[in-house]
Design a protein around this motif. Structure first.
Motif, PDB file in Angstrom:
ATOM      1  N   THR A 228       3.210  -8.977 -14.905  1.00 62.33           N
ATOM      2  CA  THR A 228       3.388  -7.727 -14.263  1.00 62.33           C
ATOM      3  C   THR A 228       2.463  -6.832 -14.504  1.00 62.33           C
ATOM      4  O   THR A 228       2.167  -6.235 -13.520  1.00 62.33           O
ATOM      5  N   SER A 229       2.012  -6.427 -15.626  1.00 61.93           N
ATOM      6  CA  SER A 229       0.887  -5.444 -16.032  1.00 61.93           C
ATOM      7  C   SER A 229      -0.250  -6.120 -15.248  1.00 61.93           C
ATOM      8  O   SER A 229      -1.088  -5.295 -15.207  1.00 61.93           O
ATOM      9  N   SER A 230      -0.675  -7.176 -15.261  1.00 59.97           N
ATOM     10  CA  SER A 230      -1.777  -7.726 -14.718  1.00 59.97           C
ATOM     11  C   SER A 230      -1.735  -7.447 -13.124  1.00 59.97           C
ATOM     12  O   SER A 230      -2.955  -7.637 -12.632  1.00 59.97           O
ATOM     13  N   ILE A 231      -0.954  -7.360 -12.729  1.00 62.44           N
ATOM     14  CA  ILE A 231      -0.805  -6.903 -11.297  1.00 62.44           C
ATOM     15  C   ILE A 231      -1.013  -5.512 -11.007  1.00 62.44           C
ATOM     16  O   ILE A 231      -1.599  -4.965 -10.117  1.00 62.44           O
ATOM     17  N   THR A 232      -0.142  -4.631 -11.863  1.00 57.85           N
ATOM     18  CA  THR A 232      -0.101  -3.147 -11.753  1.00 57.85           C
ATOM     19  C   THR A 232      -1.370  -2.571 -12.061  1.00 57.85           C
ATOM     20  O   THR A 232      -1.814  -1.566 -11.404  1.00 57.85           O
ATOM     21  N   ALA A 233      -2.046  -3.056 -13.079  1.00 53.36           N
ATOM     22  CA  ALA A 233      -3.168  -2.561 -13.360  1.00 53.36           C
ATOM     23  C   ALA A 233      -4.481  -2.514 -12.463  1.00 53.36           C
ATOM     24  O   ALA A 233      -4.841  -1.157 -12.153  1.00 53.36           O
ATOM     25  N   PRO A 234      -4.720  -3.379 -11.887  1.00 49.39           N
ATOM     26  CA  PRO A 234      -5.656  -3.505 -10.840  1.00 49.39           C
ATOM     27  C   PRO A 234      -5.284  -2.730  -9.363  1.00 49.39           C
ATOM     28  O   PRO A 234      -6.023  -2.023  -8.793  1.00 49.39           O
ATOM     29  N   LEU A 235      -3.912  -2.749  -9.152  1.00 53.34           N
ATOM     30  CA  LEU A 235      -3.334  -1.958  -7.997  1.00 53.34           C
ATOM     31  C   LEU A 235      -3.617  -0.603  -8.275  1.00 53.34           C
ATOM     32  O   LEU A 235      -3.871   0.243  -7.393  1.00 53.34           O
ATOM     33  N   ALA A 236      -3.150   0.138  -9.650  1.00 50.01           N
ATOM     34  CA  ALA A 236      -3.451   1.378  -9.701  1.00 50.01           C
ATOM     35  C   ALA A 236      -4.966   1.829  -9.724  1.00 50.01           C
ATOM     36  O   ALA A 236      -5.272   2.952  -9.176  1.00 50.01           O
ATOM     37  N   ALA A 237      -5.623   1.122 -10.358  1.00 44.69           N
ATOM     38  CA  ALA A 237      -7.130   1.228 -10.278  1.00 44.69           C
ATOM     39  C   ALA A 237      -7.836   1.601  -9.092  1.00 44.69           C
ATOM     40  O   ALA A 237      -8.395   2.361  -8.754  1.00 44.69           O
ATOM     41  N   GLY A 238      -7.138   0.545  -8.166  1.00 46.30           N
ATOM     42  CA  GLY A 238      -7.627   0.530  -6.475  1.00 46.30           C
ATOM     43  C   GLY A 238      -7.313   1.826  -5.725  1.00 46.30           C
ATOM     44  O   GLY A 238      -8.202   2.318  -5.335  1.00 46.30           O
ATOM     45  N   LEU A 239      -6.129   2.205  -6.082  1.00 48.42           N
ATOM     46  CA  LEU A 239      -5.565   3.447  -5.439  1.00 48.42           C
ATOM     47  C   LEU A 239      -6.548   4.641  -5.807  1.00 48.42           C
ATOM     48  O   LEU A 239      -6.601   5.368  -5.310  1.00 48.42           O
ATOM     49  N   VAL A 240      -6.687   4.617  -7.242  1.00 50.19           N
ATOM     50  CA  VAL A 240      -7.406   5.872  -7.703  1.00 50.19           C
ATOM     51  C   VAL A 240      -9.089   5.772  -7.323  1.00 50.19           C
ATOM     52  O   VAL A 240      -9.327   6.984  -6.942  1.00 50.19           O
ATOM     53  N   VAL A 241      -9.278   4.763  -7.310  1.00 50.13           N
ATOM     54  CA  VAL A 241     -10.936   4.703  -6.847  1.00 50.13           C
ATOM     55  C   VAL A 241     -10.959   5.037  -5.399  1.00 50.13           C
ATOM     56  O   VAL A 241     -11.664   5.911  -5.251  1.00 50.13           O
ATOM     57  N   CYS A 242     -10.231   4.588  -4.652  1.00 49.61           N
ATOM     58  CA  CYS A 242     -10.234   4.705  -3.066  1.00 49.61           C
ATOM     59  C   CYS A 242      -9.988   6.121  -2.835  1.00 49.61           C
ATOM     60  O   CYS A 242     -10.502   6.838  -1.862  1.00 49.61           O
TER      61      CYS A 242
ATOM     62  N   ILE B 187      -9.763   9.023  -4.656  1.00 49.63           N
ATOM     63  CA  ILE B 187     -10.998   9.761  -5.323  1.00 49.63           C
ATOM     64  C   ILE B 187     -12.335   9.776  -4.319  1.00 49.63           C
ATOM     65  O   ILE B 187     -12.803  10.826  -4.006  1.00 49.63           O
ATOM     66  N   LEU B 188     -12.582   8.940  -3.962  1.00 51.60           N
ATOM     67  CA  LEU B 188     -13.789   8.620  -3.252  1.00 51.60           C
ATOM     68  C   LEU B 188     -13.697   8.819  -1.461  1.00 51.60           C
ATOM     69  O   LEU B 188     -14.626   8.444  -0.883  1.00 51.60           O
ATOM     70  N   GLY B 189     -12.102   8.868  -1.251  1.00 48.04           N
ATOM     71  CA  GLY B 189     -12.013   9.301   0.174  1.00 48.04           C
ATOM     72  C   GLY B 189     -11.926   7.723   0.887  1.00 48.04           C
ATOM     73  O   GLY B 189     -12.425   7.980   2.260  1.00 48.04           O
ATOM     74  N   TRP B 190     -11.809   6.690   0.502  1.00 45.78           N
ATOM     75  CA  TRP B 190     -11.871   5.414   1.011  1.00 45.78           C
ATOM     76  C   TRP B 190     -10.511   5.027   1.536  1.00 45.78           C
ATOM     77  O   TRP B 190      -9.300   5.824   1.152  1.00 45.78           O
ATOM     78  N   ASP B 191     -10.283   4.255   2.294  1.00 44.35           N
ATOM     79  CA  ASP B 191      -9.065   3.508   2.744  1.00 44.35           C
ATOM     80  C   ASP B 191      -8.068   3.218   1.681  1.00 44.35           C
ATOM     81  O   ASP B 191      -8.617   1.997   0.919  1.00 44.35           O
ATOM     82  N   THR B 192      -6.826   3.675   1.377  1.00 47.64           N
ATOM     83  CA  THR B 192      -5.930   3.111   0.451  1.00 47.64           C
ATOM     84  C   THR B 192      -5.052   2.162   0.908  1.00 47.64           C
ATOM     85  O   THR B 192      -4.349   1.704  -0.054  1.00 47.64           O
ATOM     86  N   ASP B 193      -5.145   1.784   1.948  1.00 45.36           N
ATOM     87  CA  ASP B 193      -4.485   0.526   2.297  1.00 45.36           C
ATOM     88  C   ASP B 193      -4.845  -0.638   1.511  1.00 45.36           C
ATOM     89  O   ASP B 193      -5.751  -1.175   1.316  1.00 45.36           O
TER      90      ASP B 193
END
Length: 408
Positions: free
Chosen positions: A292-306, A308-314
């Motif tokens: 469960t944590s190995s799925i949520t950690a990348p998901l959260a990181a992707g949402l934060v990166v996109c 903050i940088l103004g990229w598509d968060t879909d």
């Protein structure tokens, strides 16, 4: 509300529970029980309350503003130097932290898998590849690549439920002394317990969960009228996660192992008393916690990166897939080659130690602003309670930074 309606109205709350019940939480709760019995259960209650307060604020901000925290951070007005510093700090903490901890999530899941199947270690010209870590990392990547929040939610809800059942059964098998268990809800500690107390709270109040929930509530709810559903969602999920953490602590207190460094050592100690069944329950719980944590950690990181940088968060967008893939890839590299990213984890600990009080303080400030949340802003009493929670995050942050520099 009946059980059917409860599940129908469930939102991304289980992802928050899935995120904070990882191998690290399992280990910390196990060691707390093994070393101090039931005496720190009250600390788990405190961490649940702190998590509920902060996650409710992040969810409310997400629904009322229609934006995630990363986007709000990028678009905030005021001093540009502070805004840029905040954005860099968040990126550093979330990306480095989640990449480092992803390796621990995958490796922890593989430890649980070892109770059922001992994955072979492959040798390539002296370079060893741990097949179990590799396969589990690929599974996490494929689930994220599906590009469906609904699929992820269903998978994670199922894993959280199964994980909860596994740990609760294991706790029940230990037949704890109820009077001693209830006494653990009364706050008290000694100097020896303080590092473990801080660790228990620190594994539950997680900075990236604040970003994760604020972003995902917009995938589930769009209207301010849905705020009660959001509060029910986060309350059920966080309280369930807290109960599971307490169950792990109870199991840890029942161990018969002479030397304990992880949850696996405790489960082996349980086998001598309750047979292999208890060990299998702990093994499955650790496997589910890691996945469960190995799925949520990348998901959260992707949402934060996109964000903050103004990229598509879909989740199906190229930036999101690249960001999530990078986190999983780094985690897999560290884990399946057996590399221990100590320096990266140290940097992540330092960044998260600074990030937690800053982000929690920032969202508490937002929650008190009528210009942002209107009638849904915090009352004076709610703000006072939130400030007390912030003081806890400040202590956690100082402890995290201090441990890096050897101050504590």
């Amino acid at each position: 509300m009946n059980l059917k309606n409860l599940f129908r109205n469930i939102g991304p709350g289980p992802l928050v529970a899935a995120a904070f019940i990882g191998p690290g939480t399992v280990t910390v709760c196990t060691l707390a029980g093994a070393n101090f019995g039931f005496s720190l259960i009250w600390a788990m209650v405190l961490s649940i309350v702190a998590t509920l307060v902060l996650q409710e604020i992040s969810g409310r901000i997400g629904i009322v503003t229609g934006s995630d925290l990363s986007t709000l951070l990028r678009n905030q007005t005021g001093k540009p130097v502070f805004r840029i510093f905040s954005m860099i700090l968040v990126l550093l903490a979330i990306v480095l932290g989640n990449a480092a901890y992803e390796s621990g999530n995958i490796a922890g899941a593989n430890l649980g898998l070892a109770f059922y199947w001992e994955a072979p270690t492959l040798d390539f010209s002296g370079l060893q590849l741990q097949l179990g870590n590799f396969l589990l990392g690929i599974l996490a990547f494929l689930l994220l690549w599906t590009g469906s929040y609904k699929t992820l939610e269903r998978v994670l809800v199922a894993l959280v439920i199964l994980m909860s059942v596994a740990f609760l059964i294991a706790a029940a098998l230990t037949k704890p002394d109820i009077s001693k268990l209830l006494a653990g809800f009364i706050p008290k500690w000694n100097v020896q317990e303080i590092p473990t107390l801080v660790a228990l709270i620190g594994t539950t109040v997680v900075p990236y969960n604040l970003f994760l929930y604020a972003a995902l509530v917009n995938q589930r709810w769009k209207n301010e009228s849905d705020l009660p559903l959001m509060r029910r969602d986060i309350a059920v999920s966080v309280i369930l996660g807290g109960v599971v953490s307490m169950a792990i602590l109870i199991v840890g207190a029942a161990n018969t192992s002479t030397e304990i460094t992880s949850a696996i050592d405790v489960s082996k100690g349980l086998e001598t008393v309750f047979g292999k069944f208890a060990g299998y329950m702990m093994g499955f719980g650790l496997l589910a916690a890691g996945m469960t944590s190995s799925i949520t950690a990348p998901l959260a990181a992707g949402l934060v990166v996109c964000g903050i940088l103004g990229w598509d968060t879909d989740i199906k967008s190229k930036p999101m897939r690249l960001s999530m893939g990078a986190i999983v890839g780094l985690g897999m590299t560290f884990s399946f080659f057996g590399i221990k990213p100590i320096q990266l984890i140290t940097l992540a600990q330092l960044a998260n130690g600074v990030l937690l009080p800053i982000i929690s303080g920032w969202i508490i400030w937002i929650a008190a602003q009528h210009s942002i949340l209107g009638k849904h802003r915090n009352t004076a009493l709610a703000t006072g309670i939130a400030i007390l929670i912030w003081l806890i995050t400040l202590v956690l942050g100082i402890k995290s930074v201090g441990s890096v520099f050897g101050w504590f």
